[in-house]
Every structure is written in C-alpha cells, then in structure tokens.
Design a protein around this motif. Structure first.
Motif, short mmCIF file in Angstrom:
data_model
loop_
_atom_site.label_atom_id
_atom_site.label_comp_id
_atom_site.label_asym_id
_atom_site.label_seq_id
_atom_site.Cartn_x
_atom_site.Cartn_y
_atom_site.Cartn_z
N ALA A 32 0.58 -1.06 -0.22
CA ALA A 32 -0.14 -0.62 -0.42
C ALA A 32 0.66 1.07 0.29
O ALA A 32 0.77 2.21 -0.62
N ARG A 33 1.70 1.69 1.83
CA ARG A 33 3.11 2.25 1.30
C ARG A 33 3.50 2.55 -0.08
O ARG A 33 3.59 3.56 -0.56
N ALA A 34 4.17 1.36 -1.31
CA ALA A 34 4.50 1.74 -2.25
C ALA A 34 3.59 1.82 -3.39
O ALA A 34 3.91 3.11 -4.62
N TYR A 35 3.03 2.15 -3.27
CA TYR A 35 1.80 2.21 -4.50
C TYR A 35 1.72 3.66 -4.29
O TYR A 35 1.48 4.47 -5.78
N THR A 36 1.32 4.11 -2.89
CA THR A 36 0.87 5.12 -2.47
C THR A 36 1.73 5.84 -3.26
O THR A 36 1.91 7.04 -3.59
N ALA A 37 3.27 5.83 -2.81
CA ALA A 37 4.50 6.83 -3.16
C ALA A 37 4.35 6.66 -4.21
O ALA A 37 5.61 7.93 -4.43
N ALA A 38 4.83 5.67 -5.69
CA ALA A 38 4.34 6.14 -7.35
C ALA A 38 3.16 6.42 -8.06
O ALA A 38 3.46 7.00 -8.18
N GLY A 39 2.03 7.18 -6.96
CA GLY A 39 1.38 7.66 -7.65
C GLY A 39 0.04 7.00 -7.70
O GLY A 39 -0.97 7.58 -8.55
N ALA A 40 -0.21 5.48 -6.90
CA ALA A 40 -1.28 5.10 -7.29
C ALA A 40 -2.32 5.42 -6.22
O ALA A 40 -2.07 5.79 -5.23
N SER A 146 6.03 -7.24 12.04
CA SER A 146 4.67 -7.51 11.83
C SER A 146 4.40 -6.80 12.23
O SER A 146 4.36 -5.60 12.64
N GLY A 147 3.18 -6.63 11.05
CA GLY A 147 2.15 -4.73 11.95
C GLY A 147 1.91 -4.06 10.41
O GLY A 147 3.02 -3.69 9.65
N PHE A 148 0.89 -3.11 10.62
CA PHE A 148 0.96 -2.14 9.76
C PHE A 148 2.42 -0.78 10.24
O PHE A 148 2.77 -0.71 8.92
N ALA A 149 2.11 -1.25 11.10
CA ALA A 149 3.29 0.29 11.96
C ALA A 149 4.55 -0.04 11.63
O ALA A 149 6.08 1.16 11.53
N HIS A 150 4.80 -1.41 10.84
CA HIS A 150 6.41 -1.57 10.94
C HIS A 150 6.28 -1.70 9.18
O HIS A 150 7.27 -2.19 8.43
N ALA A 151 5.23 -1.31 8.19
CA ALA A 151 5.80 -1.46 6.55
C ALA A 151 6.70 -0.29 6.45
O ALA A 151 6.28 0.92 6.62
N ARG A 152 6.58 -0.27 5.02
CA ARG A 152 7.91 0.40 4.08
C ARG A 152 7.37 0.75 3.15
O ARG A 152 7.73 -0.64 2.02
N ALA A 153 7.56 1.52 2.15
CA ALA A 153 7.09 1.80 1.23
C ALA A 153 8.29 1.05 0.34
O ALA A 153 8.56 0.73 -0.96
N ASP A 154 9.57 1.66 0.53
CA ASP A 154 10.92 0.91 -0.03
C ASP A 154 11.01 -1.40 0.61
O ASP A 154 11.84 -1.26 0.52
N LEU A 155 10.60 -1.41 0.84
CA LEU A 155 10.50 -3.17 1.46
C LEU A 155 10.91 -3.90 0.50
O LEU A 155 12.02 -4.53 0.44
N PHE A 156 10.36 -3.15 -0.45
CA PHE A 156 10.63 -4.12 -1.65
C PHE A 156 11.71 -4.33 -3.04
O PHE A 156 11.94 -4.37 -4.06
N GLN A 157 11.99 -2.53 -3.06
CA GLN A 157 13.23 -2.42 -3.28
C GLN A 157 14.30 -3.36 -3.84
O GLN A 157 14.80 -3.54 -2.91
#
Length: 306
Positions: A32-40, A146-157
């Motif tokens: 969610a964070r990655a797509y939002t950061a990309a403008g989706a 785990s959890g949304f609090a630890h989610a990162r937009a660059d996790l899959f980079q």
C-alpha cells in the motif's frame, strides 16, 4: 528446478493505477505504501479497525468493498493463506463479472502468502470457474517485525519476486505474466522468477521456514539467558528471525509440513554427526565435517556470482 528469471524493465502509468489491498500487515501495508508513493490510488480492507484508521490517514484513499472491486487494476491478497482463499471464495463471482480475459480487462488478483500449493490449488480453480485472472506470488522481502506500523514503501526495492502462474497455453501464460510484471513495477522489485506451486514450496521450506525453526529453537538453550556480554554478529544473525508471528508461521509450516519435515530430518541427521564427533573427541572427523560445510557454502556462493 523449473525457475525462470526476467529483469524488471517496462513502463506503467502509476497515476492511472488503482490497487486493492486485502490485509494491511507488514507485507500488505508495504504494498500500500509503495503504490501510494508511486502515485497510484490505493483501496484496502483489513479486519482490524485501528489498522484501517491508521492506513487511511495518509496511505489508503477508501475501503475496498464489493462495489470498488471492478475499478481495480490489481488486487493484492496479503492475508494468511486460509484467509486469502476464503476472501477469493467470497468474491470470485464479482471478480468474474468484472473481467474479460480475452480483452485483458478486469482486476488481476495475486496473493503474497509464503506457501503456494495450499492457496493456488483453490485459487486456480476459482479463477477458471469464474473467469478472472489470478497469479500466485511471493515477494522475497520482509523483516522480523509484523504489522502496518512497520510497513515501508521501500521494503521490496530491489528484492526478488516469485511468480506462480496457472497452467495455460504458452501465449496466454506469457500475456498474463507480462501483465502482472507491469502492474508490479511501481513497487520496485529487482528480479522476477517463475515457477510452480510445488517447486516453490519445496524450496521455501529450506530457505525460509527451516531458518525460522532453527532460529526459534536456538534461543531455547538455557545458555541464552546468560549470553549477554559474550555475543556478537554470529548470535545476532542466527537469532534475528526467532522473533516471529507464531500464528502466521504455524499456518504456513503446517501447509508445507511434508517439505519442512523432510528438511528438518536432513538437518537433524547432519547435527547428529557433529555431536557424535564431539562425544568421541574425534577432532579429525569434526574437522572433516566443518570443512565439508565450508566447501559447500563456497560452492553455492560461486554459483550465485557466476
């Protein structure tokens, strides 16, 4: 092992992309964070109201409900395996009604669970029956948290992504894989591999599940409570994934029980050989065992860099 690799290189209009996320834990939240950061435009659903409230502050624009499904280009199922299957069963008819496979329209559905056979068998069946597009996936990235609090937009980079497509004619399969590959580009994966559910689960039992079991068992030594001041990188590296989501990992491991049990048997047999050499005070035998492991690791590293 039937695995094919392709490089991530194509264009996608992130500004016009709508992505639905089911499950906003570490993986779903990072998508969610990655797509939002990309403008989706990101829609999402999570059973936890607090998580939904937090996500809608800056990441998610609206809740993903039945009415919103047809507007999605991609739907990411980022829940536990059983929950992914249950969601698909409840929404298969809606997905099918919104899809025209011949024209390549309608949402593409992927799941991100750590086992593929248990999810893909039912998902492929539902996709065939109702006429929507589904591909199993496994992003090879994560943390011990785990959890949304630890989610990162660059996790899959730069991370590898495993794709598990259904059995289709070559042309249909390539078109579906190309579509998924393009939709995933804004997330930033480095490489994509293509394999079967069975091969995925055989390999992941060793590369991921076994590592978590070993780490989790390692800290059960009574000496673990006395190690402070005596540990450095080796301890830190080996125990990093001892901290885990026990509910999720138990479900993943039971779904892949046969493969993981076999890996554990091989490991236990190997450890027994070290213990026997120690009990016999057989230094030469122990040296040979250690040298063998070192030789195998060097060979694996050479293959990876060749």
């Amino acid at each position: 092992m039937s695995v094919k690799h392709v490089n991530a290189a194509a264009n996608v209009d992130e500004q016009g992309l709508t992505v639905g996320i089911v499950g906003l834990g570490l993986i779903g939240g990072s998508f969610a964070r990655a797509y939002t950061a990309a403008g989706a435009r990101v829609l999402a659903f999570d059973t936890d109201e607090d998580t939904m409230d937090a996500a809608m502050v800056e990441t998610v624009v609206a809740e993903l409900d039945d009415a919103a499904l047809p507007s999605c280009d991609l739907i990411v199922l980022a829940a536990y395996p059983d929950a992914c299957t249950a969601w698909l069963e409840g929404h298969a008819a809606t997905l099918g009604a919104a899809t025209n496979l011949a024209e390549g329209t309608g949402p593409v559905v992927i799941d991100t669970s750590g086992v593929k056979a248990a999810v893909c068998e039912r998902a492929f069946e539902l996709a065939r029956e109702h006429g929507f597009a589904f591909v199993g996936t496994h992003p090879m990235a994560g943390t011990e948290h785990s959890g949304f609090a630890h989610a990162r937009a660059d996790l899959f980079q730069g991370a590898p992504m495993v794709l598990v497509p259904p059995a289709l004619e070559d042309t249909e399969r390539l078109m579906l894989l190309d579509r998924v590959h393009t939709l995933l580009l804004p997330v930033g994966f480095g490489t994509f591999s293509v394999t079967t559910p069975e091969t995925h689960d055989e390999v992941i039992a060793y590369t991921s599940q076994l590592a978590h079991v070993v780490s989790n068992a390692y800290v059960k030594s009574p000496t673990a409570r006395e190690h402070h001041g005596f540990s450095a990188g080796s301890y830190r590296d080996l125990t990093r994934v001892a901290h885990l989501n026990s509910r999720m990992w138990a479900e993943l491991m039971v779904d892949d029980a046969e493969n993981l049990s076999r890996e554990l048997t091989w490991l236990i047999d190997a450890l027994a050989a070290y213990r026997d050499a120690l009990d016999a005070r057989d230094q030469e035998r122990l040296r040979a065992l250690l040298a063998e492991g070192d030789r195998i690791k060097r060979s694996l590293d050479d293959e990876r860099h060749s």
